[in-house]
Write a protein that holds these residues in place. Sequence first.
Motif, PDB file in Angstrom:
ATOM      1  N   ALA A  73       0.832  -1.209   0.000  1.00  0.00           N
ATOM      2  CA  ALA A  73       0.000   0.000   0.000  1.00  0.00           C
ATOM      3  C   ALA A  73       0.869   1.262   0.000  1.00  0.00           C
ATOM      4  O   ALA A  73       0.573   2.230  -0.697  1.00  0.00           O
ATOM      5  N   THR A  74       1.951   1.233   0.775  1.00  0.00           N
ATOM      6  CA  THR A  74       2.861   2.381   0.809  1.00  0.00           C
ATOM      7  C   THR A  74       3.520   2.581  -0.548  1.00  0.00           C
ATOM      8  O   THR A  74       3.669   3.713  -1.019  1.00  0.00           O
ATOM      9  N   SER A  75       3.894   1.507  -1.177  1.00  0.00           N
ATOM     10  CA  SER A  75       4.516   1.589  -2.500  1.00  0.00           C
ATOM     11  C   SER A  75       3.554   2.162  -3.534  1.00  0.00           C
ATOM     12  O   SER A  75       3.965   2.933  -4.401  1.00  0.00           O
ATOM     13  N   ASP A  76       2.285   1.822  -3.434  1.00  0.00           N
ATOM     14  CA  ASP A  76       1.289   2.371  -4.357  1.00  0.00           C
ATOM     15  C   ASP A  76       1.101   3.872  -4.152  1.00  0.00           C
ATOM     16  O   ASP A  76       0.866   4.608  -5.105  1.00  0.00           O
ATOM     17  N   ARG A 128       8.042   3.081  -5.112  1.00  0.00           N
ATOM     18  CA  ARG A 128       8.945   2.055  -4.594  1.00  0.00           C
ATOM     19  C   ARG A 128      10.178   2.633  -3.922  1.00  0.00           C
ATOM     20  O   ARG A 128      10.605   2.154  -2.880  1.00  0.00           O
ATOM     21  N   ARG A 129      10.771   3.632  -4.540  1.00  0.00           N
ATOM     22  CA  ARG A 129      12.021   4.176  -4.002  1.00  0.00           C
ATOM     23  C   ARG A 129      11.821   4.761  -2.610  1.00  0.00           C
ATOM     24  O   ARG A 129      12.610   4.521  -1.701  1.00  0.00           O
ATOM     25  N   TYR A 130      10.782   5.551  -2.436  1.00  0.00           N
ATOM     26  CA  TYR A 130      10.536   6.152  -1.128  1.00  0.00           C
ATOM     27  C   TYR A 130      10.107   5.093  -0.107  1.00  0.00           C
ATOM     28  O   TYR A 130      10.376   5.237   1.083  1.00  0.00           O
ATOM     29  N   VAL A 177      13.229   3.699   1.192  1.00  0.00           N
ATOM     30  CA  VAL A 177      13.848   4.652   2.117  1.00  0.00           C
ATOM     31  C   VAL A 177      13.157   4.584   3.478  1.00  0.00           C
ATOM     32  O   VAL A 177      13.815   4.570   4.524  1.00  0.00           O
ATOM     33  N   VAL A 178      11.833   4.545   3.487  1.00  0.00           N
ATOM     34  CA  VAL A 178      11.081   4.462   4.742  1.00  0.00           C
ATOM     35  C   VAL A 178      11.414   3.158   5.471  1.00  0.00           C
ATOM     36  O   VAL A 178      11.637   3.146   6.692  1.00  0.00           O
ATOM     37  N   ALA A 179      11.472   2.051   4.749  1.00  0.00           N
ATOM     38  CA  ALA A 179      11.789   0.765   5.371  1.00  0.00           C
ATOM     39  C   ALA A 179      13.210   0.763   5.937  1.00  0.00           C
ATOM     40  O   ALA A 179      13.450   0.255   7.033  1.00  0.00           O
ATOM     41  N   ALA A 180      14.152   1.349   5.207  1.00  0.00           N
ATOM     42  CA  ALA A 180      15.530   1.416   5.693  1.00  0.00           C
ATOM     43  C   ALA A 180      15.623   2.292   6.937  1.00  0.00           C
ATOM     44  O   ALA A 180      16.362   1.961   7.881  1.00  0.00           O
ATOM     45  N   ALA A 181      14.879   3.392   6.966  1.00  0.00           N
ATOM     46  CA  ALA A 181      14.889   4.271   8.147  1.00  0.00           C
ATOM     47  C   ALA A 181      14.299   3.548   9.361  1.00  0.00           C
ATOM     48  O   ALA A 181      14.828   3.661  10.474  1.00  0.00           O
ATOM     49  N   GLN A 182      13.222   2.794   9.160  1.00  0.00           N
ATOM     50  CA  GLN A 182      12.639   2.029  10.262  1.00  0.00           C
ATOM     51  C   GLN A 182      13.609   0.968  10.760  1.00  0.00           C
ATOM     52  O   GLN A 182      13.740   0.739  11.964  1.00  0.00           O
ATOM     53  N   PHE A 183      14.299   0.326   9.845  1.00  0.00           N
ATOM     54  CA  PHE A 183      15.279  -0.692  10.226  1.00  0.00           C
ATOM     55  C   PHE A 183      16.415  -0.053  11.022  1.00  0.00           C
ATOM     56  O   PHE A 183      16.848  -0.584  12.046  1.00  0.00           O
TER      57      PHE A 183
END
Length: 123
Positions: A91-94, A98-100, A103-109
């Motif tokens: 849903a976030t990708s939609d 995809r790129r952002y 980035v969001v997933a990497a920041a959460q990690f």
Amino acid sequence: MEKTHEIDESPQLKLASSSSFRPRNPPLNKYALACAVLASTNSILLGYDIGVMSGAVLYIKDNLKISSTQVEILVGSLNVCSLIGSFAAGATSDRIGRRYTIVVAAAQFLLGTYQGGFSTFKK
């Protein structure tokens, strides 16, 4: 009286049936190969996480003083959480692309890694 049918081979058919004719293989799609490798790596990492969790369950059970049923629910919730995460990522990708989303997933990690690294354990 039997009739035998003889097939008159055309030059194209002779060329196609000769041993020197080899069909061309399609070129390797590097993008599809990279996607397949990354998807399989994701599955391997999920299996690794579940394996680590099964080793940590012994200590979790003693520290939290929970029953075997509660441990089973805890370990089983990993698959449910990964399913929810997959839907949320889709849903976030939609919405933002995809790129952002990456980035969001990497920041959460990164944030989770810092929280785990700076946490303290007190007895």
